[in-house]
Design a protein around this motif. Sequence first.
Motif, PDB file in Angstrom:
ATOM      1  N   ALA A  52      39.205  43.013  43.627  1.00 35.50           N
ATOM      2  CA  ALA A  52      39.082  44.171  42.751  1.00 35.50           C
ATOM      3  C   ALA A  52      37.804  44.067  41.920  1.00 35.50           C
ATOM      4  CB  ALA A  52      40.299  44.264  41.839  1.00 35.50           C
ATOM      5  N   TYR A  53      37.573  42.879  41.395  1.00 35.01           N
ATOM      6  CA  TYR A  53      36.412  42.686  40.511  1.00 35.01           C
ATOM      7  C   TYR A  53      35.107  42.822  41.280  1.00 35.01           C
ATOM      8  CZ  TYR A  53      33.089  40.442  37.412  1.00 35.01           C
ATOM      9  OH  TYR A  53      31.995  40.171  36.641  1.00 35.01           O
ATOM     10  N   LEU A  54      34.972  42.035  42.349  1.00 31.09           N
ATOM     11  CA  LEU A  54      33.723  42.074  43.111  1.00 31.09           C
ATOM     12  C   LEU A  54      33.565  43.403  43.837  1.00 31.09           C
ATOM     13  CD1 LEU A  54      33.356  38.475  44.537  1.00 31.09           C
ATOM     14  CD2 LEU A  54      32.115  39.572  42.683  1.00 31.09           C
ATOM     15  N   GLY A  55      34.696  43.958  44.274  1.00 30.25           N
ATOM     16  CA  GLY A  55      34.639  45.259  44.940  1.00 30.25           C
ATOM     17  C   GLY A  55      34.119  46.319  43.990  1.00 30.25           C
ATOM     18  N   THR A 109      38.111  36.650  36.011  1.00 32.04           N
ATOM     19  CA  THR A 109      37.650  38.034  36.159  1.00 32.04           C
ATOM     20  C   THR A 109      37.654  38.750  34.811  1.00 32.04           C
ATOM     21  OG1 THR A 109      39.895  38.616  36.850  1.00 32.04           O
ATOM     22  CG2 THR A 109      38.257  38.354  38.582  1.00 32.04           C
ATOM     23  N   ALA A 110      38.677  38.456  33.992  1.00 28.29           N
ATOM     24  CA  ALA A 110      38.720  39.100  32.671  1.00 28.29           C
ATOM     25  C   ALA A 110      37.510  38.684  31.844  1.00 28.29           C
ATOM     26  CB  ALA A 110      40.013  38.712  31.951  1.00 28.29           C
ATOM     27  N   LEU A 111      37.200  37.404  31.910  1.00 22.17           N
ATOM     28  CA  LEU A 111      36.100  36.852  31.129  1.00 22.17           C
ATOM     29  C   LEU A 111      34.769  37.457  31.561  1.00 22.17           C
ATOM     30  CD1 LEU A 111      35.758  34.563  28.984  1.00 22.17           C
ATOM     31  CD2 LEU A 111      35.004  33.128  30.890  1.00 22.17           C
ATOM     32  N   LEU A 112      34.544  37.435  32.888  1.00 17.21           N
ATOM     33  CA  LEU A 112      33.274  37.957  33.407  1.00 17.21           C
ATOM     34  C   LEU A 112      33.113  39.431  33.060  1.00 17.21           C
ATOM     35  CD1 LEU A 112      33.093  36.199  36.898  1.00 17.21           C
ATOM     36  CD2 LEU A 112      31.713  35.729  34.848  1.00 17.21           C
ATOM     37  N   HIS A 113      34.210  40.164  33.208  1.00 13.76           N
ATOM     38  CA  HIS A 113      34.135  41.585  32.906  1.00 13.76           C
ATOM     39  C   HIS A 113      33.782  41.811  31.437  1.00 13.76           C
ATOM     40  CE1 HIS A 113      35.048  45.857  33.436  1.00 13.76           C
ATOM     41  NE2 HIS A 113      35.528  45.796  32.198  1.00 13.76           N
ATOM     42  N   HIS A 114      34.381  41.006  30.603  1.00 11.94           N
ATOM     43  CA  HIS A 114      34.138  41.136  29.172  1.00 11.94           C
ATOM     44  C   HIS A 114      32.676  40.855  28.833  1.00 11.94           C
ATOM     45  CE1 HIS A 114      35.158  41.265  24.949  1.00 11.94           C
ATOM     46  NE2 HIS A 114      34.466  40.146  24.780  1.00 11.94           N
ATOM     47  N   ALA A 219      42.147  53.429  40.915  1.00 11.65           N
ATOM     48  CA  ALA A 219      41.905  53.597  39.479  1.00 11.65           C
ATOM     49  C   ALA A 219      40.527  54.170  39.189  1.00 11.65           C
ATOM     50  CB  ALA A 219      42.060  52.246  38.773  1.00 11.65           C
ATOM     51  N   GLY A 220      39.558  53.849  40.045  1.00  7.57           N
ATOM     52  CA  GLY A 220      38.196  54.298  39.801  1.00  7.57           C
ATOM     53  C   GLY A 220      37.477  53.451  38.767  1.00  7.57           C
ATOM     54  N   LEU A 221      38.086  52.338  38.388  1.00  6.17           N
ATOM     55  CA  LEU A 221      37.432  51.455  37.419  1.00  6.17           C
ATOM     56  C   LEU A 221      38.055  50.066  37.526  1.00  6.17           C
ATOM     57  CD1 LEU A 221      39.908  51.191  35.263  1.00  6.17           C
ATOM     58  CD2 LEU A 221      38.943  53.278  34.329  1.00  6.17           C
ATOM     59  N   PHE A 222      37.425  49.098  36.841  1.00  3.63           N
ATOM     60  CA  PHE A 222      38.035  47.779  36.794  1.00  3.63           C
ATOM     61  C   PHE A 222      38.464  47.470  35.374  1.00  3.63           C
ATOM     62  CE2 PHE A 222      38.112  43.255  36.025  1.00  3.63           C
ATOM     63  CZ  PHE A 222      38.856  42.796  37.105  1.00  3.63           C
ATOM     64  N   ILE A 223      39.718  47.059  35.226  1.00  2.00           N
ATOM     65  CA  ILE A 223      40.131  46.490  33.945  1.00  2.00           C
ATOM     66  C   ILE A 223      40.776  45.147  34.246  1.00  2.00           C
ATOM     67  CG2 ILE A 223      40.474  48.573  32.558  1.00  2.00           C
ATOM     68  CD1 ILE A 223      43.371  48.544  33.477  1.00  2.00           C
ATOM     69  N   PRO A 224      40.682  44.215  33.310  1.00  2.00           N
ATOM     70  CA  PRO A 224      41.302  42.907  33.558  1.00  2.00           C
ATOM     71  C   PRO A 224      42.776  43.060  33.949  1.00  2.00           C
ATOM     72  CG  PRO A 224      39.926  42.808  31.603  1.00  2.00           C
ATOM     73  CD  PRO A 224      39.965  44.245  32.036  1.00  2.00           C
ATOM     74  N   PHE A 225      43.249  42.181  34.790  1.00  2.00           N
ATOM     75  CA  PHE A 225      44.657  42.154  35.255  1.00  2.00           C
ATOM     76  C   PHE A 225      45.060  43.447  35.957  1.00  2.00           C
ATOM     77  CE2 PHE A 225      44.383  39.821  31.191  1.00  2.00           C
ATOM     78  CZ  PHE A 225      44.531  38.539  31.685  1.00  2.00           C
TER      79      PHE A 225
END
Lengths: 311, 516
Positions: A52-55, A109-114, A219-225
């Motif tokens: 999900a994150y890398l995608g 993934t949460a950390l990187l996104h943040h 979703a059209g976006l990434f959110i943690p978890f």
Amino acid sequence: MTGLFSEVFLGALLFGAVTAAVPLLLAGLGEQLSEKAGVLNIGIEGMMLAGAYLGFLGAFYSGSLWLGFLTGAAGGIAVALIMALLCVRIGLNQIVIGIALTLGLEGLTALLHHFQFSRSYPRLPAADATVIPLLSDIPVVGPAFFKHHLIVYLAVALVFAMGYLYRRTQLGLNLQAAGDKPAALDVAGIDVIRTRTIAVLTTGALAGLGGAYLANVGAGLFIPFITNGAGFLGIVLAMLARGRPVWVLFGALLFGVCLSLTTAMQVAGINIPTDIIQMLPFLAVMIMLVLFGRRASLPAALGIAYERGAR
Amino acid sequence: MPADKRDIVALEGVTKRFPGIVANDGIDLSIRPGEVHVLLGENGAGKSTLIGMLSGLQQPDEGRILVDGKPTPITSPRHALALGIGTVFQHMMLVPTLTVAENLLLGGPWWQRPRTEELEARVAEITRSLGISVKLHAKVSELSLGEQQQVEILRAMVRNSRLLILDESTSMLTPKGIEELGALMRRLVGQGLAIVFITHKLKEAAAFGDRISVLKLGRKVGEIPPERFRTLSEQEIISEIVELMFGKQKDDPEAAERPTRTVRADAGPLLQVADLAVAPTENAPGLSSISFDIRPGEILGIAGIDGNGQKQLAEALAGQRAATGGSVRLEGTAIEALSVGERRRRGLRYLTDDRLGEGTVGAFPVSINFFLKQVGASPFWRGGVEQRAEIDRRAAQLVREYDVRTPSLKTPVARLSGGNIQKVLIARELAEGARAVIFNKPTYGLDLANTLASRQRIRDTAARGLAVLLISTDLEELLSMCDRIAVIANGSLVGTVANADDARTKVGRLMIGLAA
Ligand SMILES: Nc1ncnc2c1ncn2[C@@H]1O[C@H](COP(=O)(O)OP(=O)(O)OP(=O)(O)O)[C@@H](O)[C@H]1O
Ligand SMILES: [Mg+2]
């Protein structure tokens, strides 16, 4: 309450069900594959998150959904590589490693996104659908099932491809032997470790793809978890499907309906506490487990690392 | 020993160690085309370990293996197959959830579709010359162990090996099947194949072999080369082997002495079975109207070709398989509705022939396996807590009593040699409280000394006043132990004969479908 049974509502509900089912389907098919080969893949939730994150990143920066799917699958494979190395090659406990991978990826993934986006959640443009002529004109069913992104149809085709693989090909025999009696496969001249590694990596690709779809199209976006247990639902599906890909499809659709219903009821503003509505999919899991759990049949060597010559 | 040019495979000083044991100790062996090389040795002598190295499952710690005169480490089973070494392993190597055909196809290139038609033609050709019939489309899990063994032999044949290794491949076959396999081996070596043949039956060694090597505690203690082998009579060969293996002289150690035990005629039956029936499945026969009585102190034998309902009978009596009709009484009480555990508590014991599958939990230590069926019960468990000391004390006693060769009580039972696993099972089933015992092929895979000891143990069991049902495909065994012998065919008892002088012919006639 008025709109609950209207055509539009029903169409949206079913459309949402399919969208929600696709990641579950891909995860379930993947899990089924690796379980068939004897590897219990609890890390699949982590693989989906990586996907999900890398995608999302792939699609966000390139502007191409397809490239997003590609990077998503690659993310899943990367996590699966760790799993294959530790559990298949070195023979560490599959459950422990699986949980560690899932927890690790949730944090990472949460950390990187943040770091990257801080508290903003940039959106991708809506995915364009491949409309199937004629079929999509059927009322209710048409728009619900035949106006999806191309990858959805491919995922359904994959169900039948997997069925063919398991029943009709040499590779299918090898996979089943790797899960039921690896020593027999080994003495037949097929490398068990390699067979299982291939299965786990393919699982990673499918889970990653599922994660990417969830983020980019669903979703059209990434959110943690963001996967929120989709990988675990995939495990349940695989266990209940008794080795048959079509059952994964049916199960995924059923869960998809529940998930979609949850959203729909919230949107429709029905007067039930959201907490209870959100329990629906998990209630469905429980009911399915109670009804069919007894009949779940798992490969004899599931979860047991293979070491040649050990007794 | 320098390798000979004629050897296709030779071992030079091969040593293999496992934690706590030297399984093979500096072994030299030469395997030549046109020869059946018989490998003998008691349970745990290291025969299967040697085979493991020849088939690429294990690597020697010391020494080397030469193939066609060149030192060749056999790195994997695939490599072994490529070198033309085909093995039938002691423990089943079939995938139970696949069909026979699928098992035979296992190992083909992964991108191919399984070539079923090709296989069918090939199998038809081989089975005709072998004189066996194989249900290609049956699931392996539905076959008896004897049938599975035939499938494995067939698989080795399909592969066109130049060295064929048979590790106790006759243990589950009928006398006729053994004879046919022997004839086949002779034909194959006639065509220039090399065969390594492991058995515990000395008569087979003498009848089918060309060269004999004897292992003892991991060392090779003797060899009879073909030149000498040919000059000796069967009796001479057997007594020479016995001397090599056990260091004592005896004419025919297995010679059947009819039991002299007398069963008290006035005693009421201890185990009564009337009209027992089990529904057939697709590939296994059911049971129909099985009736017999066994009195205290009596041994009733069940003879017959494997796969005729023996397993079903044993399991139905033990409560592991649902009966569709009939009654089973133990000491006068009906037990047919009771659970497996309850039957066991009342004294009905069942020794399975599936040692590794249902008999033991391979990864559990030897000590726990002795008491598997008493898990949770005192004195070994108290209030749900395992009583280590008590278990170990009792296990140590059983290990001594039953001569189980194990590095320690903590060794996982699957690490023991086949014969020693069997001893653990026997010890377990004969433990306290047994009233009636069902033995299913109790001595298969045991070496001579242990076979004799186990038979004596079964006789003693009966002498203590227990009822014994002895299922075996080995007619000699039945003749040497039973009071009466019933013959099973297609799921029903076709006749029962008293074990008198003419029992052999009578049982034989019943087995081939003639009236006694
Ligand atoms: N993988 C293993 N790990 C530990 N110990 C082993 C292993 N394989 C074999 N052994 C030990 O090596 C010894 C030789 O075993 P092996 O199976 O070769 O005996 P065998 O001659 O084939 O006996 P049997 O006639 O009972 O089959 C035994 O003591 C066994 O416990
Ligand atoms: Mg052995």
